[in-house]
Design an enzyme around this catalytic site. Structure first.
Site, PDB file in Angstrom:
ATOM      1  N   ASP A  47       0.825  -1.211   0.000  1.00 34.17           N
ATOM      2  CA  ASP A  47       0.000   0.000   0.000  1.00 34.17           C
ATOM      3  C   ASP A  47       0.857   1.258   0.000  1.00 34.17           C
ATOM      4  OD1 ASP A  47      -2.277  -1.455  -0.082  1.00 34.17           O
ATOM      5  OD2 ASP A  47      -2.683  -1.339   2.081  1.00 34.17           O
ATOM      6  N   LEU A  93     -34.082  13.215  -1.475  1.00 35.92           N
ATOM      7  CA  LEU A  93     -34.569  14.589  -1.589  1.00 35.92           C
ATOM      8  C   LEU A  93     -36.081  14.620  -1.720  1.00 35.92           C
ATOM      9  CD1 LEU A  93     -32.036  15.952  -4.240  1.00 35.92           C
ATOM     10  CD2 LEU A  93     -32.168  16.668  -1.860  1.00 35.92           C
ATOM     11  N   GLU A 126     -28.738  23.391  -9.359  1.00 35.37           N
ATOM     12  CA  GLU A 126     -27.859  22.570 -10.201  1.00 35.37           C
ATOM     13  C   GLU A 126     -28.658  21.394 -10.758  1.00 35.37           C
ATOM     14  OE1 GLU A 126     -25.172  20.001  -7.497  1.00 35.37           O
ATOM     15  OE2 GLU A 126     -26.217  21.375  -6.156  1.00 35.37           O
ATOM     16  N   LYS A 128     -30.140  17.801 -11.506  1.00 34.23           N
ATOM     17  CA  LYS A 128     -30.262  16.543 -10.760  1.00 34.23           C
ATOM     18  C   LYS A 128     -29.861  15.438 -11.725  1.00 34.23           C
ATOM     19  CE  LYS A 128     -33.443  14.005  -7.769  1.00 34.23           C
ATOM     20  NZ  LYS A 128     -33.306  12.669  -8.315  1.00 34.23           N
ATOM     21  N   ASP A 130     -29.259  11.897 -13.278  1.00 35.08           N
ATOM     22  CA  ASP A 130     -29.994  10.637 -13.188  1.00 35.08           C
ATOM     23  C   ASP A 130     -29.003   9.470 -13.212  1.00 35.08           C
ATOM     24  OD1 ASP A 130     -32.049   8.902 -13.014  1.00 35.08           O
ATOM     25  OD2 ASP A 130     -32.786   9.196 -15.056  1.00 35.08           O
ATOM     26  N   TYR A 236     -21.381  16.534  -5.593  1.00 37.29           N
ATOM     27  CA  TYR A 236     -22.323  17.609  -5.259  1.00 37.29           C
ATOM     28  C   TYR A 236     -22.595  17.742  -3.769  1.00 37.29           C
ATOM     29  CZ  TYR A 236     -25.481  13.567  -5.697  1.00 37.29           C
ATOM     30  OH  TYR A 236     -26.056  12.329  -5.583  1.00 37.29           O
ATOM     31  N   LYS A 324     -38.563  18.542 -10.167  1.00 38.83           N
ATOM     32  CA  LYS A 324     -38.505  17.536 -11.237  1.00 38.83           C
ATOM     33  C   LYS A 324     -38.989  18.106 -12.571  1.00 38.83           C
ATOM     34  CE  LYS A 324     -37.725  13.612 -10.262  1.00 38.83           C
ATOM     35  NZ  LYS A 324     -38.017  12.543  -9.339  1.00 38.83           N
ATOM     36  N   CYS A 429     -36.206 -10.157 -47.050  1.00 40.21           N
ATOM     37  CA  CYS A 429     -35.787  -8.753 -47.077  1.00 40.21           C
ATOM     38  C   CYS A 429     -36.786  -7.954 -47.912  1.00 40.21           C
ATOM     39  CB  CYS A 429     -34.390  -8.647 -47.676  1.00 40.21           C
ATOM     40  SG  CYS A 429     -33.890  -6.952 -47.991  1.00 40.21           S
ATOM     41  N   CYS A 432     -34.940  -6.753 -51.315  1.00 42.96           N
ATOM     42  CA  CYS A 432     -34.460  -7.614 -52.397  1.00 42.96           C
ATOM     43  C   CYS A 432     -35.088  -9.006 -52.361  1.00 42.96           C
ATOM     44  CB  CYS A 432     -32.932  -7.721 -52.363  1.00 42.96           C
ATOM     45  SG  CYS A 432     -32.318  -8.699 -50.991  1.00 42.96           S
ATOM     46  N   CYS A 447     -30.720  -9.677 -43.806  1.00 45.52           N
ATOM     47  CA  CYS A 447     -30.901 -10.023 -45.208  1.00 45.52           C
ATOM     48  C   CYS A 447     -29.668 -10.780 -45.676  1.00 45.52           C
ATOM     49  CB  CYS A 447     -31.067  -8.729 -46.006  1.00 45.52           C
ATOM     50  SG  CYS A 447     -30.789  -8.938 -47.763  1.00 45.52           S
ATOM     51  N   CYS A 453     -28.465  -6.967 -52.660  1.00 42.29           N
ATOM     52  CA  CYS A 453     -29.525  -6.206 -51.989  1.00 42.29           C
ATOM     53  C   CYS A 453     -29.233  -4.715 -52.170  1.00 42.29           C
ATOM     54  CB  CYS A 453     -29.567  -6.550 -50.504  1.00 42.29           C
ATOM     55  SG  CYS A 453     -30.770  -5.537 -49.612  1.00 42.29           S
TER      56      CYS A 453
HETATM   57  S1  IVH Z   1     -28.024  16.328  -3.036  1.00 39.80           S
HETATM   58  C1  IVH Z   1     -28.747  15.550   1.368  1.00 39.80           C
HETATM   59  N1  IVH Z   1     -27.626  16.961  -5.540  1.00 39.80           N
HETATM   60  O1  IVH Z   1     -30.918  12.457  -6.165  1.00 39.80           O
HETATM   61  C2  IVH Z   1     -28.936  15.755  -0.093  1.00 39.80           C
HETATM   62  N2  IVH Z   1     -28.580  14.833  -5.077  1.00 39.80           N
HETATM   63  O2  IVH Z   1     -33.583  11.975  -5.164  1.00 39.80           O
HETATM   64  C3  IVH Z   1     -28.114  14.837  -0.888  1.00 39.80           C
HETATM   65  N3  IVH Z   1     -28.970  13.466  -7.050  1.00 39.80           N
HETATM   66  O3  IVH Z   1     -29.931  10.428  -3.511  1.00 39.80           O
HETATM   67  C4  IVH Z   1     -28.438  14.830  -2.312  1.00 39.80           C
HETATM   68  N4  IVH Z   1     -28.200  14.899  -8.523  1.00 39.80           N
HETATM   69  O4  IVH Z   1     -28.571  10.310  -5.701  1.00 39.80           O
HETATM   70  C5  IVH Z   1     -28.085  16.039  -4.702  1.00 39.80           C
HETATM   71  N5  IVH Z   1     -27.142  17.602  -7.726  1.00 39.80           N
HETATM   72  C6  IVH Z   1     -27.602  16.707  -6.868  1.00 39.80           C
HETATM   73  C7  IVH Z   1     -28.094  15.465  -7.313  1.00 39.80           C
HETATM   74  C8  IVH Z   1     -28.585  14.556  -6.369  1.00 39.80           C
HETATM   75  C9  IVH Z   1     -28.722  13.703  -8.343  1.00 39.80           C
HETATM   76  C10 IVH Z   1     -29.587  12.232  -6.532  1.00 39.80           C
HETATM   77  C11 IVH Z   1     -28.931  11.624  -5.324  1.00 39.80           C
HETATM   78  C12 IVH Z   1     -30.011  11.573  -4.276  1.00 39.80           C
HETATM   79  C13 IVH Z   1     -31.236  11.574  -5.134  1.00 39.80           C
HETATM   80  C14 IVH Z   1     -32.457  12.056  -4.369  1.00 39.80           C
END
Ligand code: IVH
Length: 708
Positions: A47, A93, A126, A128, A130, A236, A324, A429, A432, A447, A453
């Site tokens: 390590d 959230l 900011e 969110k 996915d 974040y 959302k 196909c 052809c 095909c 073709c």
């Molecule tokens: S803050 C204590 N910021 O959304 C607050 N979450 O629906 C911590 N997520 O579990 C979350 N973008 O996985 C925060 N810009 C963002 C995010 C974000 C995506 C996700 C995160 C959270 C989930 C809640």
């Protein structure tokens, strides 16, 4: 102990030598441990050496070796992930669905804190992301643990996997002694599409969306697989910290960015609800262009002392909310299913829809992938859409995720007409009438007409003249379609392009006299074709449009075989799978059995082979020489091009770099050695600067390769 010696006074030359030594020692140690089962170092020594290596790399990022021990994961696969108790709970959230919810959120906070209408109360806004959340624990600047959210209290230990991700530094400088960084692991659309294409090619399962792909990739028991998956990470938030990162959310994010984490560039400080909603609208407009999925905007109280006063409800913070986006979903009627035939003969079903607006875009086509998808199954045979099949005339629900092609999410069985019949996927196909067969293990029906073709032939020709292939100016998809149909000057296969000029001389209906053409444009076309008679091997291999052989594979094959004659001979001899030629073909980095078989099958087909031979007779194929590593200033280095190059095309610059032994990558990471920034370079250049990566402009690049 040597590993504890300071690195502050190392010169660049010392560092280079030391990194080479560490790489060698650590790789021997790895081998001894994993293969010979006889460790030569204690865990602590091992390590310590890895830490020393990482510290030197952090100080001299440009010296990081392609075989850096930081990128090697030593751990053997485990039978399951161990569990990790989060030092600070990972929260989720609350949601806001419209402007009023946001207003209520802000006024609720004012009330809670006892703030007057006029008192300042700033928020950050900011995207969110996915993806899935991840918590990274650093102790004394070293990544010691990465854990998924799990149930918020206990998550899974995915440390080995996190270490393979380019966006996750394994060492930090000037970090608090204890620092838990939290953020989202996600996958970009382009990477997701590429991954699914590769999975299909390997006959492995594909992922329904980038989020599932990211989750499936992070939660791989074998970190070697995770390493090959293009995962990205935005920081974040944070968990336990031994000292504050800043006085506010925005300051703390800046600190995380300074420590080397990616933070979202669309993060903005807002002074009031109007600002927040304005930023929400802006992000919503940009959504389709981001290249990754987001599903809303997160607002957070900026002042951390307010955050701590506000605290948490049972599972959500009072100081943050997710606003959302409305789901990008819409119902419409499926009017018809058309079948398109691609270059490799794949029959792709396309849904023709009564036009409908989905998330601000009018959609009238959607992909139906293949016959299983229409029947309600994925490529493993598992049901999708609860097993509902798709029939012409059905009411279908369309969804768009970012700029990904629209898909069908659901079918309304209540609205299905009584005489709707299951879709009969064609076995001939449509272009052809040749048999369309589905090989075992292939999700796609193809095909078998090959060059007879017309659809395959035209698509093959379009591919042949495309940018990364022959790139013939004045001969694009539109012209190819016309020449293919042309009775007087037909172009039915690539070789015909090179006889066009002589055939035109003898022709009664000269091209110069036709609509859309003139003496000037025709002369230019002949010159453009002429110029491409001399062409590098990799472009020829790519241009042939062989199944599974993309640009990258073509480059690898070209570098391996070096010359057309060797490539052709190698592939033809490899038809015998017990031959040395087969083993040689499989030894090419990136060539698996599926691709190898596709190659040998193409060359074994009489008509296809004859067509290739006719083409080659018109060309002078340039050999690819792979320089000795020491010969070139970029040998073994990972190079990224960004912005607009003025003196050569991007494709050409890439080919030059590869010919000089460099690996060309599309994105900047800690693995990047050199960034070539053309005009208008943006985020990649910024990232490179942040990572301390050597950056050259186009002239600098030309000067560098001129030495080679
Ligand atoms: S803050 C204590 N910021 O959304 C607050 N979450 O629906 C911590 N997520 O579990 C979350 N973008 O996985 C925060 N810009 C963002 C995010 C974000 C995506 C996700 C995160 C959270 C989930 C809640």
């Amino acid at each position: 102990m040597e590993s504890e010696t300071v690195i502050d006074n190392l010169t660049e030359q010392d560092a280079r030598v030391e990194l080479a030594r560490l790489s060698s020692v650590l790789s021997q140690a790895n081998q001894a441990y994993h293969q010979a089962d006889a460790p030569m170092l204690s865990d602590a020594e091992y390590d310590a050496l890895r830490r020393r290596n990482a510290a030197i790399e952090a100080r001299f990022p440009t010296l990081k070796r392609p075989d850096s021990p930081s990128d090697q994961v030593g751990a053997a696969p485990v039978s399951g992930f161990s569990k990790v108790r989060h030092a600070v709970r990972m929260m989720s959230l609350g949601n806001a669905f419209d402007d009023t919810d946001v207003d209520d959120f802000v006024s609720g906070i004012r009330r809670y804190l006892g703030l007057e209408e006029t008192a300042a109360l700033a928020f950050t806004a900011e995207p969110k992301i996915d993806g899935l959340s991840l918590s990274l624990r650093y102790e004394n600047g070293t990544l010691v643990q990465a854990a998924t959210r799990g149930d918020g209290t206990v998550g899974e230990n995915v440390t080995d996997n996190a270490r393979t991700m380019p966006d996750i530094p394994t060492e930090l400088t000037n970090a608090p002694d204890v620092l838990e960084v939290r953020g989202e692991v996600y996958m970009r659309h382009a990477d997701f599409e590429r991954l699914n294409a590769m999975q299909t090619q390997k006959g492995a399962r594909t992922f329904a969306n980038p989020r599932n792909a990211a989750a499936g990739s992070l939660r791989q028991l074998d970190a070697h697989i995770t390493r090959q998956r293009p995962l990205a990470f935005f920081a974040y938030a944070w968990g336990e910290v031994s000292e504050p990162l800043g006085a506010s959310q925005s300051e703390s994010l800046d600190r995380l960015a300074a420590l080397g984490f990616q933070t979202n560039p669309l993060t903005q400080k807002c002074q009031n609800v109007d600002d927040m909603l304005k930023h929400y609208k802006k992000i919503e407009t940009l959504r389709a262009t981001l290249g990754y999925d987001i599903d809303g905007v997160v607002y957070k109280v900026d002042d951390l002392s307010y955050q701590s006063r506000l605290g948490f409800r049972s599972t959500t913070p009072r100081w943050a909310i997710a606003h959302k986006f409305p789901a990008e979903l819409a119902w419409t009627r499926l009017e018809a299913i058309d079948i398109q035939v691609g270059r490799t003969g794949a029959l792709s079903p396309v849904a023709r829809l009564a036009p409908v607006t989905v998330g601000g875009v009018v959609v009238s086509n959607a992909t139906l992938h293949n016959e299983d998808y229409i029947a309600g199954r994925d490529n493993t045979g598992a049901t999708i859409r609860d097993g509902k099949d798709i029939r012409v005339g059905d009411w279908v629900q369309i969804y768009r995720a970012g700029d990904v092609i629209p898909k069908i999410a659901d079918v309304d069985l209540n609205k299905r007409s009584k005489d709707a019949r299951p879709y009969d996927f064609p076995t001939k196909c449509p272009e052809c009438q040749s048999d369309a067969l589905r090989e075992a293990g292939d999700a796609v029906r193809r095909c078998t007409g090959g060059l007879i073709c017309p659809a395959q032939a035209v698509e093959k020709l379009k591919h042949f003249v495309s940018r990364a292939a022959f790139d013939i100016e004045g001969l694009g998809a539109k012209q190819i379609e016309a020449f293919y149909q042309d009775e007087v000057l037909p172009v039915r296969e690539p070789a015909d392009i090179f006889t066009l000029e002589t055939r035109n001389v003898a022709s009664l209906a000269k091209l110069e006299n036709r609509d859309g053409w003139g003496v000037k444009s025709v002369t230019k076309l002949w010159a453009a074709i002429e110029a491409k008679r001399l062409i590098p091997l990799n472009r020829v291999i790519f241009a042939l449009g062989l199944r599974h052989v993309g640009e990258a594979s073509a480059n690898l094959l070209a570098r391996h075989y070096g010359a057309w004659s060797k490539f052709e001979e190698g592939v033809i001899s490899a038809t015998d799978e017990s031959s040395a030629a087969w083993a040689d073909l499989l030894s090419v980095d990136g060539v698996g059995e599926v691709m190898a078989r596709a190659l040998t099958a193409s060359f074994a087909q009489e008509a296809e082979r004859a067509s290739i031979d006719r083409l080659i007779a018109h060309l002078t194929v340039q050999d690819i020489e792979v320089p000795e590593t020491d010969d070139s200033p970029v040998a073994g280095k990972t190079v990224v091009f960004t912005g607009t190059l003025e003196k050569m095309s991007r494709a050409e610059a890439k080919a030059r770099a590869e010919a000089l032994g460099a690996k060309v990558s599309g994105s900047v990471s800690t693995k990047t050695d050199l960034l070539i920034a053309g005009l208008g370079a943006g985020s990649k250049a910024k990232k490179a600067a942040k990572l301390g990566i050597q950056t050259l402009d186009e002239d600098g690049w030309l000067a560098l390769i001129a030495e080679a």
